[in-house]
Design a protein around this motif. Structure first.
Motif, PDB file in Angstrom:
ATOM      1  N   VAL A  79      20.482   4.598   5.433  1.00  0.00           N
ATOM      2  CA  VAL A  79      20.040   4.872   4.071  1.00  0.00           C
ATOM      3  C   VAL A  79      20.221   6.363   3.774  1.00  0.00           C
ATOM      4  O   VAL A  79      19.615   7.205   4.445  1.00  0.00           O
ATOM      5  N   PRO A  80      21.047   6.715   2.796  1.00  0.00           N
ATOM      6  CA  PRO A  80      21.191   8.129   2.428  1.00  0.00           C
ATOM      7  C   PRO A  80      19.854   8.692   1.926  1.00  0.00           C
ATOM      8  O   PRO A  80      19.150   8.036   1.160  1.00  0.00           O
ATOM      9  N   ASP A  81      19.526   9.883   2.346  1.00  0.00           N
ATOM     10  CA  ASP A  81      18.294  10.538   1.938  1.00  0.00           C
ATOM     11  C   ASP A  81      17.092   9.617   2.163  1.00  0.00           C
ATOM     12  O   ASP A  81      16.292   9.350   1.272  1.00  0.00           O
ATOM     13  N   SER A  82      16.987   9.114   3.386  1.00  0.00           N
ATOM     14  CA  SER A  82      15.928   8.157   3.706  1.00  0.00           C
ATOM     15  C   SER A  82      14.536   8.769   3.579  1.00  0.00           C
ATOM     16  O   SER A  82      13.560   8.055   3.355  1.00  0.00           O
ATOM     17  N   LYS A  83      14.436  10.090   3.699  1.00  0.00           N
ATOM     18  CA  LYS A  83      13.120  10.723   3.599  1.00  0.00           C
ATOM     19  C   LYS A  83      12.523  10.555   2.207  1.00  0.00           C
ATOM     20  O   LYS A  83      11.339  10.242   2.065  1.00  0.00           O
ATOM     21  N   SER A  84      13.344  10.769   1.176  1.00  0.00           N
ATOM     22  CA  SER A  84      12.824  10.589  -0.182  1.00  0.00           C
ATOM     23  C   SER A  84      12.542   9.122  -0.464  1.00  0.00           C
ATOM     24  O   SER A  84      11.611   8.773  -1.201  1.00  0.00           O
ATOM     25  N   CYS A  85      13.349   8.241   0.139  1.00  0.00           N
ATOM     26  CA  CYS A  85      13.104   6.806  -0.009  1.00  0.00           C
ATOM     27  C   CYS A  85      11.783   6.431   0.643  1.00  0.00           C
ATOM     28  O   CYS A  85      10.997   5.664   0.086  1.00  0.00           O
ATOM     29  N   THR A  86      11.545   6.987   1.814  1.00  0.00           N
ATOM     30  CA  THR A  86      10.293   6.734   2.525  1.00  0.00           C
ATOM     31  C   THR A  86       9.109   7.263   1.746  1.00  0.00           C
ATOM     32  O   THR A  86       8.067   6.604   1.626  1.00  0.00           O
ATOM     33  N   ALA A  87       9.267   8.461   1.164  1.00  0.00           N
ATOM     34  CA  ALA A  87       8.170   9.080   0.416  1.00  0.00           C
ATOM     35  C   ALA A  87       7.756   8.222  -0.773  1.00  0.00           C
ATOM     36  O   ALA A  87       6.580   8.195  -1.158  1.00  0.00           O
ATOM     37  N   ARG A  88       8.721   7.499  -1.334  1.00  0.00           N
ATOM     38  CA  ARG A  88       8.416   6.650  -2.484  1.00  0.00           C
ATOM     39  C   ARG A  88       7.440   5.534  -2.110  1.00  0.00           C
ATOM     40  O   ARG A  88       6.650   5.077  -2.923  1.00  0.00           O
ATOM     41  N   LEU A  89       7.495   5.108  -0.844  1.00  0.00           N
ATOM     42  CA  LEU A  89       6.662   3.989  -0.404  1.00  0.00           C
ATOM     43  C   LEU A  89       5.410   4.418   0.348  1.00  0.00           C
ATOM     44  O   LEU A  89       4.497   3.629   0.523  1.00  0.00           O
ATOM     45  N   GLU A  90       5.357   5.683   0.773  1.00  0.00           N
ATOM     46  CA  GLU A  90       4.269   6.109   1.646  1.00  0.00           C
ATOM     47  C   GLU A  90       2.898   6.072   0.976  1.00  0.00           C
ATOM     48  O   GLU A  90       1.878   5.975   1.648  1.00  0.00           O
ATOM     49  N   MET A  91       2.875   6.120  -0.344  1.00  0.00           N
ATOM     50  CA  MET A  91       1.589   6.118  -1.037  1.00  0.00           C
ATOM     51  C   MET A  91       0.856   4.802  -0.836  1.00  0.00           C
ATOM     52  O   MET A  91      -0.363   4.757  -0.885  1.00  0.00           O
ATOM     53  N   SER A  92       1.596   3.724  -0.611  1.00  0.00           N
ATOM     54  CA  SER A  92       0.941   2.420  -0.499  1.00  0.00           C
ATOM     55  C   SER A  92       1.214   1.715   0.823  1.00  0.00           C
ATOM     56  O   SER A  92       0.728   0.617   1.035  1.00  0.00           O
ATOM     57  N   ILE A  93       1.999   2.333   1.715  1.00  0.00           N
ATOM     58  CA  ILE A  93       2.358   1.704   2.982  1.00  0.00           C
ATOM     59  C   ILE A  93       1.890   2.586   4.139  1.00  0.00           C
ATOM     60  O   ILE A  93       2.034   3.804   4.108  1.00  0.00           O
ATOM     61  N   ASP A  94       1.344   1.953   5.143  1.00  0.00           N
ATOM     62  CA  ASP A  94       0.997   2.665   6.379  1.00  0.00           C
ATOM     63  C   ASP A  94       2.272   3.270   6.956  1.00  0.00           C
ATOM     64  O   ASP A  94       3.222   2.561   7.285  1.00  0.00           O
ATOM     65  N   THR A  95       2.307   4.600   7.077  1.00  0.00           N
ATOM     66  CA  THR A  95       3.525   5.276   7.514  1.00  0.00           C
ATOM     67  C   THR A  95       3.954   4.878   8.919  1.00  0.00           C
ATOM     68  O   THR A  95       5.124   5.012   9.271  1.00  0.00           O
ATOM     69  N   THR A  96       3.031   4.367   9.704  1.00  0.00           N
ATOM     70  CA  THR A  96       3.416   3.934  11.057  1.00  0.00           C
ATOM     71  C   THR A  96       4.283   2.679  11.013  1.00  0.00           C
ATOM     72  O   THR A  96       4.909   2.321  12.020  1.00  0.00           O
TER      73      THR A  96
END
Length: 464
Positions: A79-96
């Protein structure tokens, strides 16, 4: 009411030439091959999946349509720029639960080993939603006992209804399957309209075979058009009829090639209808919930309609408007109705073979039941739907129908003149309905969990 069996044989020499095709179709049903994938067993009803693995290959979702507690992990691969993609979901998903593998195949392989049942464990089943995944990754998933859902990212972003589907229903994803049968007399304008609407629809990554049954007098223009169709979701074939006799009462049963076990459906579309781009999503949403519902058996649910009816045609009057408010049916509801729909329906392959057997007997001139009391249906001629209504009435089959705001549906009749269409333009509003062009139907539902259905209606649209 007494439903005494009556058999009266009449002369039927005219139809004898068409019986061989129907008999062959019945034989195919009797030897129908299961539609289950190699990794889905008949025990899947008894296996519980506690959580779902989501994989996104090379794409980033707008949102995640699923219950957070039921997500086992989210794997981003290439996934290109996976960090920003991850950040989009981190507010509602357990980061682990979030795994970024980028280009590392070793990361992918170890993650699959950690979050999927081992290949040797046949007592466990898992569900994987693999978005925009290539065939190589899907093939690797097939080594595990999992049900694989593989939509493209543009499909997944519109699957808001996925949040309602339980993990156990996701295990049935590949068992709940469909094939499309188009029956045409080569009315070119409406045929092109129908094919265009089918091609622009979303099929969620499923394999869906498309069959077209063509009339004996098909023109070169019609055949050239059909041969030019590029179908990318499964097998595509054209079946040309060689016998002109029988009309629609033979052409439709011949044309609907629904073979398979419980969970498989044949979608029947005549060339005077058009479908919504959401029609397949609607069928999948209903059928997944229906598969484990007790009402599937107790109510003998035979088909799922794409169309919302406006009038009653099976009573004593020629046409009567349906009063949904008086019937207690609110917008965003579904209901069961004894009358099947001929303007866009998915018929259960498991029960369709029973219908074929009945059609064969009727073509021989046999009348197995007494006339339906107080119904105009008895006077219909040359109608396969009449026979299906007879069978449904005496065997208590029902159909799932939707009712949404503005009468929006997933199919509509185009009112093209044919064997049974003689309406003028002033009567068109009795049958034509607007179509959904987006996924707003899901938000309109009063109950996201559809079953059990509270209201069932008989041929006269009276509560039963």
């Amino acid at each position: 009411m007494s439903r005494r069996l009556m058999v009266r044989r009449t002369s039927a020499c005219y139809f004898r030439t068409v019986l061989l095709t129907i008999a062959t179709a019945i034989t195919l049903h009797r030897v129908a091959v299961s539609q289950l994938s190699p990794k889905t067993t008949s025990n899947s009803h008894n296996i519980e999946a506690s959580s779902v693995l989501f994989i996104f290959e090379g794409v980033c979702p707008r949102t995640l349509w699923y219950t957070r507690d039921s997500i086992r992990a989210i794997l981003f691969y290439r996934v290109p720029d996976s960090k920003s993609c991850t950040a989009r979901l981190e507010m509602s998903i357990d980061t682990t639960k979030i795994i970024n593998c980028e280009e590392m195949e070793t990361c992918l392989h170890s993650s699959l080993q950690s979050h999927l049942p081992p290949p040797s464990d046949e007592e466990m089943m898992g569900a994987v939603v693999c978005v925009s995944c290539d065939e190589t990754l899907v093939a690797e998933l097939r080594h595990h006992p999992v049900s694989v859902i593989k939509p493209r990212i543009d499909d997944f972003d519109k699957m808001n209804w996925l949040e309602t589907i339980t993990t156990n229903e996701l295990l049935l994803w590949e068992k709940v399957s469909f094939e499309i049968s188009v029956i045409t007399t080569c009315r070119m304008d409406s045929l092109k309209n129908l094919i265009t609407s089918i091609l622009r629809s979303s099929y969620l990554g499923d394999r869906v075979n498309l069959h077209v049954s063509v009339d004996t007098e098909a023109t070169s223009e019609c055949l050239d058009f059909l041969e030019s169709i590029k179908w990318q979701h499964g097998a595509y074939n054209i079946r040309r009829r060689i016998r002109p006799s029988g009309g629609a009462q033979v052409a439709v049963p011949e044309g609907l090639g629904a073979t398979g076990s419980s969970g498989h459906y044949g979608i029947s579309l005549e060339d005077d209808v058009s479908v919504s781009s959401e029609f397949y999503s609607w069928l999948k949403f209903v059928a997944l919930q229906l598969e484990n519902s007790a009402q599937k058996v107790s109510k003998r649910i035979f088909s799922i309609s794409l169309y919302s009816p406006r009038v009653i045609e099976t009573g004593t009057e020629r046409r009567e408007w349906i009063d949904y408010e008086a019937a207690g049916i609110g917008h965003g509801s579904i209901f069961l109705y004894e009358v099947p729909c001929s303007w866009g329906s998915a018929f259960s392959a498991h029960i369709w073979r029973e219908a074929l057997s009945y059609f064969e007997k009727r073509l021989k001139g046999e009348e197995l039941y007494e006339p339906i009391p107080k119904s105009r249906v008895n006077g219909w001629s040359g109608s396969w739907k009449k026979w299906l209504i007879e069978l449904g009435y005496y065997e208590h089959f029902t159909t799932v129908y939707p009712w949404f705001e503005g009468e929006r549906s997933f199919s509509t009749n185009l009112l093209k003149k044919g064997q049974h269409i003689t309406l003028d333009d002033s009567e068109a509003d009795m049958y034509t309905v607007p179509l959904f062009d987006d996924n707003s139907w899901y938000n309109q539902l009063l109950r996201k969990r559809l079953f059990p259905v509270e209201k069932t209606f008989n041929l006269w649209f009276k509560r039963t």
